[in-house]
Design a protein around this motif. Sequence first.
Motif, mmCIF file in Angstrom:
data_model
loop_
_atom_site.group_PDB
_atom_site.id
_atom_site.type_symbol
_atom_site.label_atom_id
_atom_site.label_comp_id
_atom_site.label_asym_id
_atom_site.label_seq_id
_atom_site.Cartn_x
_atom_site.Cartn_y
_atom_site.Cartn_z
ATOM 1 N N ALA A 114 0.828 -1.208 0.000
ATOM 2 C CA ALA A 114 0.000 0.000 0.000
ATOM 3 C C ALA A 114 0.860 1.254 0.000
ATOM 4 C CB ALA A 114 -0.935 -0.010 1.206
ATOM 5 N N ARG A 115 1.943 1.244 0.760
ATOM 6 C CA ARG A 115 2.845 2.417 0.768
ATOM 7 C C ARG A 115 3.485 2.605 -0.596
ATOM 8 N NH1 ARG A 115 3.750 0.509 6.087
ATOM 9 N NH2 ARG A 115 5.500 -0.799 5.411
ATOM 10 N N TRP A 116 3.842 1.507 -1.233
ATOM 11 C CA TRP A 116 4.419 1.597 -2.584
ATOM 12 C C TRP A 116 3.395 2.178 -3.563
ATOM 13 C CZ3 TRP A 116 2.299 -1.214 -6.678
ATOM 14 C CH2 TRP A 116 2.959 -1.075 -7.898
ATOM 15 N N ALA A 117 2.161 1.704 -3.487
ATOM 16 C CA ALA A 117 1.134 2.133 -4.429
ATOM 17 C C ALA A 117 0.725 3.586 -4.213
ATOM 18 C CB ALA A 117 -0.091 1.232 -4.323
ATOM 19 N N ALA A 118 0.978 4.126 -3.023
ATOM 20 C CA ALA A 118 0.540 5.490 -2.711
ATOM 21 C C ALA A 118 1.326 6.559 -3.451
ATOM 22 C CB ALA A 118 0.638 5.728 -1.211
ATOM 23 N N THR A 119 2.497 6.218 -3.962
ATOM 24 C CA THR A 119 3.342 7.214 -4.635
ATOM 25 C C THR A 119 2.679 7.691 -5.922
ATOM 26 O OG1 THR A 119 5.306 6.100 -3.768
ATOM 27 C CG2 THR A 119 5.635 7.680 -5.570
ATOM 28 N N PRO A 120 2.457 9.014 -6.068
ATOM 29 C CA PRO A 120 1.874 9.531 -7.308
ATOM 30 C C PRO A 120 2.715 9.158 -8.523
ATOM 31 C CG PRO A 120 1.861 11.204 -5.595
ATOM 32 C CD PRO A 120 2.703 10.074 -5.081
ATOM 33 N N ILE A 121 2.058 8.999 -9.654
ATOM 34 C CA ILE A 121 2.742 8.637 -10.904
ATOM 35 C C ILE A 121 2.864 9.901 -11.763
ATOM 36 C CG2 ILE A 121 2.668 7.180 -12.962
ATOM 37 C CD1 ILE A 121 0.800 5.294 -11.359
ATOM 38 N N PRO A 122 4.077 10.468 -11.901
ATOM 39 C CA PRO A 122 4.228 11.699 -12.690
ATOM 40 C C PRO A 122 4.080 11.422 -14.183
ATOM 41 C CG PRO A 122 6.372 10.910 -11.966
ATOM 42 C CD PRO A 122 5.352 10.005 -11.339
ATOM 43 N N LEU A 123 3.352 12.304 -14.854
ATOM 44 C CA LEU A 123 3.155 12.163 -16.300
ATOM 45 C C LEU A 123 3.944 13.211 -17.088
ATOM 46 C CD1 LEU A 123 -0.692 11.469 -16.438
ATOM 47 C CD2 LEU A 123 1.192 9.826 -16.308
ATOM 48 N N GLY A 124 4.427 14.242 -16.419
ATOM 49 C CA GLY A 124 5.202 15.274 -17.098
ATOM 50 C C GLY A 124 4.893 16.644 -16.536
ATOM 51 N N PRO A 125 5.646 17.657 -16.987
ATOM 52 C CA PRO A 125 5.412 19.019 -16.509
ATOM 53 C C PRO A 125 4.092 19.545 -17.055
ATOM 54 C CG PRO A 125 7.018 19.004 -18.294
ATOM 55 C CD PRO A 125 6.724 17.577 -17.976
ATOM 56 N N PRO A 126 3.459 20.494 -16.348
ATOM 57 C CA PRO A 126 3.937 21.154 -15.109
ATOM 58 C C PRO A 126 3.289 20.546 -13.873
ATOM 59 C CG PRO A 126 2.193 22.446 -16.076
ATOM 60 C CD PRO A 126 2.322 21.215 -16.931
ATOM 61 N N GLY A 127 3.618 19.335 -13.550
ATOM 62 C CA GLY A 127 3.073 18.680 -12.360
ATOM 63 C C GLY A 127 1.926 17.736 -12.636
ATOM 64 N N SER A 128 1.686 17.351 -13.887
ATOM 65 C CA SER A 128 0.620 16.411 -14.212
ATOM 66 C C SER A 128 0.953 15.048 -13.623
ATOM 67 C CB SER A 128 0.461 16.309 -15.731
ATOM 68 O OG SER A 128 -0.516 15.340 -16.059
ATOM 69 N N GLN A 129 -0.007 14.449 -12.930
ATOM 70 C CA GLN A 129 0.245 13.150 -12.303
ATOM 71 C C GLN A 129 -1.056 12.413 -12.046
ATOM 72 O OE1 GLN A 129 2.245 14.261 -8.647
ATOM 73 N NE2 GLN A 129 0.310 14.433 -7.521
ATOM 74 N N ILE A 130 -0.933 11.113 -11.799
ATOM 75 C CA ILE A 130 -2.055 10.265 -11.397
ATOM 76 C C ILE A 130 -1.739 9.741 -10.005
ATOM 77 C CG2 ILE A 130 -3.181 8.047 -11.821
ATOM 78 C CD1 ILE A 130 -2.921 8.654 -14.813
#
Length: 298
Positions: A114-130
């Motif tokens: 769960a701690r591993w999965a909690a890390t946001p997935i960056p998609l690129g600038p300017p801060g886009s993430q899932i």
Amino acid sequence: MPSSLHEVLVALFRSRPAFAADVLACDDIPVEPFTEARLRSECFSVLQPTERRADATIELLNDHNEPGLAVIVEVQLRPDPKKRTTWPTYVCRLYEDVGCPIALLVLCADDTTARWAATPIPLGPPGSQITPIPIGPRHIPRLTSATDPAASPEMATLSAITHGSRPGGYDVIDTMDIVFSRTDPTLARDYTEFVLGLLKTHARTYLEKLMATMTHEYHSEFTEKFVRKGLAKGKAEGEATGLAKGKAESVLQIIDARDIPTDARHRHQILSCTDPDRLSTWLRRALDATTIDEILTD
């Protein structure tokens, strides 16, 4: 019937899609009121030859019968770096299809995952993430009261799987039993099988003895299926002899589950019996008797 942890957890969402909202609530994720929850295709392939498929995808419909929130459910037993590239594909393809907010719900087998999965997935600038929403054992309520608002059959199942083998877990199993007594007997029987297959030995034995008390209607459904399995096993080993052996094993399994004292002589008498009719009589008696003499005495 699902047997592995992954299959069982996915089956809970497919059995009742609204369970996705219940699990999101475990992490205090707000969900707008909805009128219906329905499954949709888990496939997110476009033109690539490699199929991309989530474990479950659920739409929560609003008053206009339109998706107000879509939930991608992923069951994760351990960290898998590849998922951090496939999950964005799921989210983007689903958003293209439904055009509503998307929740990426990751149900994890342990808190490390769960701690591993909690890390946001960056998609690129300017801060886009899932940002996935991980739910680990620490998020799952330890249900010890059937009046708890969270005590749906699915949450009671998940709570028993998560906490039933831990210290104090018998209280969780007892609560699940009460919740199941108010549920469709066939569904309760199936969910009980899910839990039995995933509990540790001591907790599994406790639940089997609970089923053997025949206190609730669904106990009968479970026990009857338990007996049918024994009979089917016997038939597969060869007609008359196999049928007798299957019935004898079923008699002993019910006796053991109900904690009726026996000795080697009694067990030999049961296993050596080749009369299917007599074994059927013992089988019926074993469901209600409190002593071995009540079962075997003609």
